[in-house]
Design an enzyme around this catalytic site. Structure first.
Site, PDB file in Angstrom:
ATOM      1  CB  CYS A   1      -8.442  15.894  -4.883  1.00 28.87           C
ATOM      2  SG  CYS A   1      -7.420  15.335  -3.519  1.00 28.87           S
TER       3      CYS A   1
ATOM      4  CG  HIS B   1      -5.565  18.040  -7.448  1.00 31.28           C
ATOM      5  ND1 HIS B   1      -5.601  18.783  -6.298  1.00 31.28           N
ATOM      6  CD2 HIS B   1      -5.407  16.745  -7.062  1.00 31.28           C
ATOM      7  CE1 HIS B   1      -5.469  17.969  -5.256  1.00 31.28           C
ATOM      8  NE2 HIS B   1      -5.355  16.739  -5.696  1.00 31.28           N
TER       9      HIS B   1
ATOM     10  CG  ASN C   1      -3.173  16.779  -2.478  1.00 32.01           C
ATOM     11  OD1 ASN C   1      -3.944  17.742  -2.557  1.00 32.01           O
ATOM     12  ND2 ASN C   1      -3.515  15.562  -2.842  1.00 32.01           N
TER      13      ASN C   1
HETATM   14  N1  COA Z   1       8.582   6.884   3.063  1.00 31.76           N
HETATM   15  C1  COA Z   1       9.320   5.810   2.817  1.00 31.76           C
HETATM   16  N2  COA Z   1       8.806   4.654   2.349  1.00 31.76           N
HETATM   17  C2  COA Z   1       7.490   4.623   2.134  1.00 31.76           C
HETATM   18  C3  COA Z   1       6.659   5.718   2.375  1.00 31.76           C
HETATM   19  C4  COA Z   1       7.263   6.897   2.869  1.00 31.76           C
HETATM   20  N3  COA Z   1       6.549   8.007   3.112  1.00 31.76           N
HETATM   21  N4  COA Z   1       5.393   5.391   2.049  1.00 31.76           N
HETATM   22  C5  COA Z   1       5.409   4.119   1.624  1.00 31.76           C
HETATM   23  N5  COA Z   1       6.679   3.658   1.672  1.00 31.76           N
HETATM   24  C6  COA Z   1       7.195   2.349   1.287  1.00 31.76           C
HETATM   25  C7  COA Z   1       6.109   1.305   1.216  1.00 31.76           C
HETATM   26  O1  COA Z   1       5.873   0.766   2.497  1.00 31.76           O
HETATM   27  C8  COA Z   1       6.707   0.295   0.265  1.00 31.76           C
HETATM   28  O2  COA Z   1       7.595  -0.502   0.972  1.00 31.76           O
HETATM   29  P1  COA Z   1       7.742  -2.083   0.646  1.00 31.76           P
HETATM   30  O3  COA Z   1       8.144  -2.149  -0.808  1.00 31.76           O
HETATM   31  O4  COA Z   1       8.789  -2.536   1.582  1.00 31.76           O
HETATM   32  O5  COA Z   1       6.379  -2.651   0.907  1.00 31.76           O
HETATM   33  C9  COA Z   1       7.529   1.142  -0.687  1.00 31.76           C
HETATM   34  O6  COA Z   1       7.707   2.414  -0.040  1.00 31.76           O
HETATM   35  C10 COA Z   1       6.878   1.360  -2.023  1.00 31.76           C
HETATM   36  O7  COA Z   1       5.561   1.723  -1.826  1.00 31.76           O
HETATM   37  P2  COA Z   1       4.598   1.913  -3.020  1.00 31.76           P
HETATM   38  O8  COA Z   1       3.244   2.242  -2.491  1.00 31.76           O
HETATM   39  O9  COA Z   1       4.753   0.775  -3.974  1.00 31.76           O
HETATM   40  O10 COA Z   1       5.213   3.196  -3.711  1.00 31.76           O
HETATM   41  P3  COA Z   1       4.766   3.899  -5.020  1.00 31.76           P
HETATM   42  O11 COA Z   1       5.928   3.951  -5.930  1.00 31.76           O
HETATM   43  O12 COA Z   1       3.480   3.365  -5.531  1.00 31.76           O
HETATM   44  O13 COA Z   1       4.477   5.397  -4.544  1.00 31.76           O
HETATM   45  C11 COA Z   1       2.815   6.938  -3.839  1.00 31.76           C
HETATM   46  C12 COA Z   1       3.546   5.656  -3.522  1.00 31.76           C
HETATM   47  C13 COA Z   1       1.824   7.220  -2.721  1.00 31.76           C
HETATM   48  C14 COA Z   1       3.820   8.090  -3.901  1.00 31.76           C
HETATM   49  C15 COA Z   1       2.130   6.796  -5.212  1.00 31.76           C
HETATM   50  O14 COA Z   1       1.393   5.605  -5.266  1.00 31.76           O
HETATM   51  C16 COA Z   1       1.212   7.952  -5.488  1.00 31.76           C
HETATM   52  O15 COA Z   1       1.645   9.066  -5.619  1.00 31.76           O
HETATM   53  N6  COA Z   1      -0.101   7.688  -5.645  1.00 31.76           N
HETATM   54  C17 COA Z   1      -1.068   8.716  -5.803  1.00 31.76           C
HETATM   55  C18 COA Z   1      -1.383   9.280  -4.471  1.00 31.76           C
HETATM   56  C19 COA Z   1      -2.152  10.551  -4.534  1.00 31.76           C
HETATM   57  O16 COA Z   1      -1.902  11.364  -5.385  1.00 31.76           O
HETATM   58  N7  COA Z   1      -3.063  10.741  -3.592  1.00 31.76           N
HETATM   59  C20 COA Z   1      -3.858  11.902  -3.496  1.00 31.76           C
HETATM   60  C21 COA Z   1      -4.826  11.912  -4.618  1.00 31.76           C
HETATM   61  S1  COA Z   1      -5.767  13.325  -4.677  1.00 31.76           S
END
Ligand code: COA
Length: 338
Positions: free
Chosen positions: A115, A265, A295
Site C-alpha cells: 500500500c 492512500h 483499496n
Molecule cells: N461482512 C460481514 N461481517 C464480517 C465481514 C464482512 N465482510 N468481515 C468480518 N466480519 C465479521 C467478523 O467475522 C466479526 O464477526 P464476530 O464478531 O461474530 O466474530 C465481525 O464482523 C466484526 O469483525 P471485526 O474484525 O471486529 O470488525 P472491525 O470493526 O474491526 O472492522 C475492518 C474490520 C477490516 C473493516 C477493520 O478492522 C479495518 O478496516 N481494518 C483496516 C484494514 C485495512 O485497511 N487493510 C488494508 C490496509 S492497507
C-alpha cells in the site's frame, strides 16, 4: 540557488469497466452492503475481466500520463512499477509494462512495498532526478486484486476491501529557485517495521517452507489468499500516517493549515477520517475515492491525484500532502507543490 527537483508533468489513471457492488459480493459470501459501508465507506469496486493483468492496467494509465505530458514512451529514462499483484512470480511486472509501451533498454524496476508502494517508488525515482541521473521517469501503481481474493465467507474480511486499478505520473527534472511557488516534489519520508510482517500478508507461494514453493497443503489452507489482522492495521495506520505527514511538514517548515489538499492512500474511509482528525485537517480538504474503487493498494494515490485534478479540486500551486500505510508494515508520506 537552483536545486534539481522532480515535478509531475503527466498524470493518468485507468479503472477496468466492470463494477462490482457490495450487493454483488453477497452472492458468494455472507456479508452485507450495510456492514461494508459502515466499517469502510466502500460501496463498489472495479474487477478486471478475462486475461487482463496488472501490466495491462498499468500500460493504460501510463499511456494517459504520457499523453497528458505530451510525451512519447521513447522520451522516458526509467520506469518504476509499484504492485503487490504482479503478472508473474518473476520477472517483475515493470518488464511487461516496458514491453507493452514498445520500449527496450531503459531500466524497468518493480517496487514491492504494497500500500505504500507508490510513495516508495516516487521517492526512489526522485533520488535519480535529484542526482541528475535521469530526467523523465514513469512511476506507476497498478493492481489486479480480484484474481487473488478468496471469494467465500472465509475470506470476507479481506475480500470486500480491495479492487483493481492503476494510476501513473511522469516526473521530470526541474530547477527550483522558489520552493513556495514552483511545482515540485518537496520531500518523501519512508518507514518500515518488519515486526508486523504477518499482520497483513499472503503466506504462499513461498520459499519459507520445507520444499516446493507451492504444494497441496498450502492450497488446502488457503495460503495463497491475503490474511489480515484488521484491528492491528487500523490502529497502526491512524497513528503512523499522521506522523509521516507531520514529519514532511516539519522538514519543509509548513503547518497543517498550509496544506491545500490531502490525497491519502485509500484503505478505509474511517482510517482517513481518523487521520484527518488527528492532524486537525478539515475533512473537505481530504480527497477520497474509496467509495467507488475500494483499496487499489499501490494505485490509490495516483488515481486520487488524477481524479482530484478532473474534479477541479487540485490546481497548480497547491500544496498537496499524501500518506500511505500498509503491509510490512510500511508507511510514508510525500509533500508536493502541484
Ligand atoms: N461482512 C460481514 N461481517 C464480517 C465481514 C464482512 N465482510 N468481515 C468480518 N466480519 C465479521 C467478523 O467475522 C466479526 O464477526 P464476530 O464478531 O461474530 O466474530 C465481525 O464482523 C466484526 O469483525 P471485526 O474484525 O471486529 O470488525 P472491525 O470493526 O474491526 O472492522 C475492518 C474490520 C477490516 C473493516 C477493520 O478492522 C479495518 O478496516 N481494518 C483496516 C484494514 C485495512 O485497511 N487493510 C488494508 C490496509 S492497507
Amino acid at each position: 540557488m537552483t536545486n534539481l527537483r522532480s515535478r509531475v508533468i503527466g498524470l493518468g489513471s485507468h479503472l477496468p469497466p466492470r463494477i462490482v457492488t457490495n450487493e454483488d459480493l453477497t452472492e458468494f459470501m455472507d456479508t452485507s452492503d450495510e456492514w461494508i459501508v459502515q466499517r469502510t465507506g466502500i460501496r463498489e469496486r472495479r474487477w478486471v475481466e478475462g486475461v487482463t493483468s496488472t501490466s495491462d492496467l498499468a500500460v493504460e494509465a501510463s499511456q494517459r500520463a504520457l499523453d497528458s505530458a505530451g510525451l512519447a514512451a521513447q522520451d522516458l529514462d526509467m520506469i518504476f512499477l509499484a504492485t503487490l499483484s504482479p503478472d508473474h512470480f518473476f520477472p517483475g511486472s515493470a518488464v511487461f509494462l516496458q514491453r507493452k509501451l514498445g520500449l527496450a533498454g531503459i531500466p524497468a524496476i518493480d517496487v514491492r512495498q504494497q500500500c505504500t508502494g507508490f510513495i516508495y517508488a516516487l521517492s526512489i525515482a526522485d533520488q535519480y532526478i535529484r542526482t541528475g541521473s535521469a530526467e523523465k521517469i514513469l512511476v506507476v501503481g497498478s493492481e489486479v486484486h480480484s484474481k487473488g481474493l478468496e471469494k467465500s465467507t472465509r475470506g470476507r474480511d479481506v475480500t470486500v476491501l480491495f479492487g483493481d486499478g492503476a494510476g501513473a505520473v511522469i516526473l521530470e527534472a526541474t530547477g527550483v529557485t522558489d520552493p513556495d511557488r514552483e511545482s515540485h516534489l518537496l520531500s518523501t519520508h519512508l518507514y518500515t517495521d518488519g515486526a508486523f510482517a504477518e499482520e497483513l500478508w499472503v503466506p504462499a507461494v513461498s520459499t519459507a517452507y520445507d520444499e516446493d514453493i507451492v504444494d497441496q497443503r498450502m492450497l488446502d489452507r488457503g495460503d495463497q489468499y491475503p490474511k489480515m489482522n484488521g484491528r492491528q492495521v487500523f490502529v497502526h495506520a491512524v497513528k503512523r500516517m499522521p506522523e509521516a505527514v507531520e514529519a514532511a511538514l516539519e522538514q519543509n517548515n509548513y503547518q497543517v493549515n498550509d496544506v491545500d489538499l490531502f490525497v491519502f492512500h485509500q484503505a478505509n474511509l474511517r482510517i482517513n477520517e481518523a487521520v484527518a482528525h488527528r492532524l486537525g485537517a478539515p475533512e473537505e480538504k481530504v480527497f477520497n475515492t474509496i467509495h467507488k474503487y475500494a483499496n487499489t493498494t499501490a494505485a490509490t494515490i495516483p488515481i486520487g491525484l488524477d481524479e482530484a485534478v478532473q474534479a477541479g479540486m487540485l490546481e497548480a500551486g497547491m500544496l498537496v500532502a499524501s500518506a500511505a500505510f500498509g503491509s510490512g508494515f510500511t508507511w510514508g508520506s510525500a509533500l508536493l507543490r502541484w
